[in-house]
Structure formats: C-alpha cells, structure tokens
Scaffold this motif. Structure first.
Motif, short mmCIF file in Angstrom:
data_model
loop_
_atom_site.label_atom_id
_atom_site.label_comp_id
_atom_site.label_asym_id
_atom_site.label_seq_id
_atom_site.Cartn_x
_atom_site.Cartn_y
_atom_site.Cartn_z
N GLU A 52 64.48 -71.03 -29.23
CA GLU A 52 65.18 -71.90 -28.28
C GLU A 52 65.34 -71.23 -26.91
O GLU A 52 65.28 -71.89 -25.88
CB GLU A 52 66.55 -72.30 -28.82
N GLU A 53 65.53 -69.93 -26.90
CA GLU A 53 65.68 -69.23 -25.63
C GLU A 53 64.39 -69.30 -24.82
O GLU A 53 64.42 -69.49 -23.60
CB GLU A 53 66.08 -67.77 -25.88
N SER A 56 64.12 -72.83 -23.47
CA SER A 56 65.06 -73.00 -22.37
C SER A 56 64.53 -72.37 -21.09
O SER A 56 64.57 -72.98 -20.01
CB SER A 56 66.41 -72.38 -22.74
N PHE A 173 69.66 -77.22 -21.67
CA PHE A 173 68.83 -76.10 -21.24
C PHE A 173 69.07 -75.79 -19.76
O PHE A 173 69.19 -74.62 -19.35
CB PHE A 173 67.35 -76.40 -21.44
N GLU A 176 72.44 -74.08 -19.23
CA GLU A 176 72.40 -72.67 -19.63
C GLU A 176 71.60 -71.85 -18.63
O GLU A 176 71.88 -70.67 -18.41
CB GLU A 176 71.82 -72.56 -21.03
N HIS A 182 76.62 -75.35 -22.29
CA HIS A 182 75.57 -76.30 -22.61
C HIS A 182 75.90 -77.71 -22.08
O HIS A 182 74.99 -78.46 -21.68
CB HIS A 182 75.40 -76.35 -24.14
#
Length: 333
Positions: A52-53, A56, A173, A176, A182
């Motif tokens: 996910e990072e 993002s 995303f 962040e 979020h």
C-alpha cells in the motif's frame, strides 16, 4: 466587496450558471499545439499491489507531476463498467424526442439534464451530454435520470457505490502524501456531504474535426474526476509545454486532479489542464464522475499544512462562491 449569493447546490431550484463549461474552468491560453508521439503515456498505477505504501507513493507522484493518471485493478468489475457503458450508449441511441424527456429546461439555472450542442461556432463544443447528481441521496433529482433503458438507474446506482469507494481510497492516499490523516481531504470536501455528479459525454463523428473541440482546454473546478471511456481516443493534457494524447488503456479508470485539490493541498497537487478532440469518423464517449465539495464548505489549504515556512497560497472561499467566480472569470485570490 466580496461576492455573495443565495444559490445552494443541494437545492434543485438553486441558481446555477448556464454556461456549458460547468464543472470546468475554461482556460484562455494559446500554447504549442504539438502533441506527444503515441509511445508517450501518463502514469499507470496498479491498485492491486499489496504494498500500500508503494501504491500511495505512485498516486502522490502522479498527482504532483501530472495531475492525471490511469488506475488499473481498481476493484470495479469490468462487467459493471461494461453495463454502465451499455446503458449510456443505449440512451444516446434513442430518438431525440425520447432523450428530451430528461432535457435540461431552457429556463433552468441548474446544470442537470440532457443537452445537445453540435455547432461550428467559436467557443462552442461538439457534444451531447447527460448530466445529473448521483450522491448524496438528498441532492438527487430522478427527473433527470433516464427511464429508458430500464436498467439505467440500477446500473448507475451500483456504479456510484463502487466509484465512491475508489475515490475515497484515492483521497486517502493523497491525504497521507501530505503527511496528514487518511480522512483529511475527504473531510476538507465536506465528508459524507460532498457531492458526486455523473456526466455522460457523447462526441458524435464530426465532418470538420478541426473546426471545433469536444471540450475546450480547461481545468475542473471540482476535486477529482474518475473517467471511463470507449476505445476512441481524444483526451489530451498539457504537460511541460506540450499537448499529450492520452492513450486508451483497456480496463483502466482515468483520474484527474481538479482545482479544489490544488487549493486544499496548498499547491502540492496539480490541477491538470486538458481538452477533448473529436474524430471525423468515430463516435467517442466518456463517463466522468466528478467528486465535488459540499457547496457550503470553505475551500482553503488544510490548516495542518500551513506553517511559517509554508504559508497559504490561496485565500479561503466558500465553495459555491469559488465556482461562481471561476465560471465567470472573476478574481478569486
């Protein structure tokens, strides 16, 4: 003196500019007309990546550098998208008298309804459009939702639910990427009171494709647009002093960043300048869903971003007044 107005986006009888540019800001610019070679493409982000990072960072980078990107493996089934395209295409294949059942009234000051504009006139567009709100429930007027084809409402409501989930994931995303919670951008747009609008664009074949555009160059005065199209290209973006053709990517959804995200992010994310060309022989269609702030929300850089070293680039302004001023080319900042 600051402009004030009483129109309200949730009110079906509210004031709304009749300009065909809504929800766009038409840009009066003269730029190099060169377009990119076919090998050029905007970023493509695979949302199925388990990291996910990494996903993002890809969304944030594309939003900073381009203001537009494709997402693939986005979680919306291709069967649903196929049905969305099917009912939209079927609507535009109806006789004109049937389409006028959901037409925008001539005296309406709102934007909802079916419109037809096929003119070789400077400043005009070459397109048929169907435009109506889809969220929240309190702002929906089913008067402008076609009853034919019969599956239109069911398919559109199903697609709306999926699009909302996707847009909120993307907003997360982007939040962040600003170093914030979020939910920060979603809340900045009004939370569950933010609005979603579907516009179906039908660009028929144009015997004189160089005489007019499907849509002139513009930025969107909303937060985001999530776009699906048929296979006929036509979308172009202005990037690094050139117009780039956006290549059709099967199974993708195209995401564009609008003016509201530019302002909420204090300029970190780019509002993309784009336009649509038309084809001499082929029909082009697109289905953008616009994610828009609640009309009474104050659009301003998120307070957590503002420091002595990072002052605000934009003045606070109520969303409905911001859109009024942009549509009528009045100063905002």
């Amino acid at each position: 003196m600051a402009h004030t107005t009483t129109f309200h986006y949730l009110n079906q009888t509210s004031w709304r500019p009749t300009s065909p540019s809504f929800p766009f800001t038409i840009m009066e610019v003269k730029k190099d007309q060169h377009t990119s070679p076919p090998s050029e493409t905007i970023p493509i982000v695979d949302l199925s990546n388990p990291d996910e990072e990494l996903v993002s960072r890809a969304v944030v980078k594309a939003s900073q550098e381009w203001g537009i990107f494709h997402v693939v493996n986005h979680g919306i089934s291709m069967d649903l998208i196929r049905r969305l395209k099917e009912v939209g295409t079927q609507f535009f294949e109806l006789p004109e008298t049937e389409k006028k059942a959901v037409a925008k009234p001539d005296d309406s000051q709102d934007f909802e309804g079916y419109t037809r504009n096929l003119k070789y006139t400077e400043g005009e567009v070459w397109a048929d459009n169907l435009f109506h709100r889809i969220l929240p429930q309190s702002c929906i007027n089913y008067k402008y939702w076609p009853r034919n084809p019969p599956q239109y409402r069911e398919v559109t409501e199903e697609y709306t639910k999926e699009t909302k989930k996707l847009s909120e994931r993307l907003l997360g995303f982007l939040s962040e990427g600003l170093g914030l919670r979020h939910e920060a951008l979603k809340e900045g747009l009004g939370g569950e009171k933010s609005e979603y609008v579907l516009r179906i664009n039908n660009f028929p074949p144009n015997p004189q494709p160089d005489a007019t555009l499907g849509l002139p160059e513009h930025t969107d005065i909303v937060a985001l647009a999530l776009i699906v199209t048929n296979e006929v290209p036509g979308l172009q973006v202005f990037h690094e002093d050139h117009w780039f053709d956006i290549q059709y990517v099967p199974s993708s959804i195209t995401v564009t960043i609008g003016d509201q995200i530019l302002r909420l992010s204090n300029g970190k994310y780019k509002n993309v300048l784009h336009r649509v060309t038309v084809d001499k022989e082929k029909q082009r269609m697109s289905w953008p869903v616009f994610v828009d702030a609640n009309p009474d929300v104050v659009i301003r850089p998120l307070p957590e971003l503002i420091t002595g070293d990072n002052p605000s680039m934009f003045k606070p302004i109520v969303c409905k007044d911001f859109k009024y001023r942009r549509l009528f080319k009045l100063p905002v900042d």
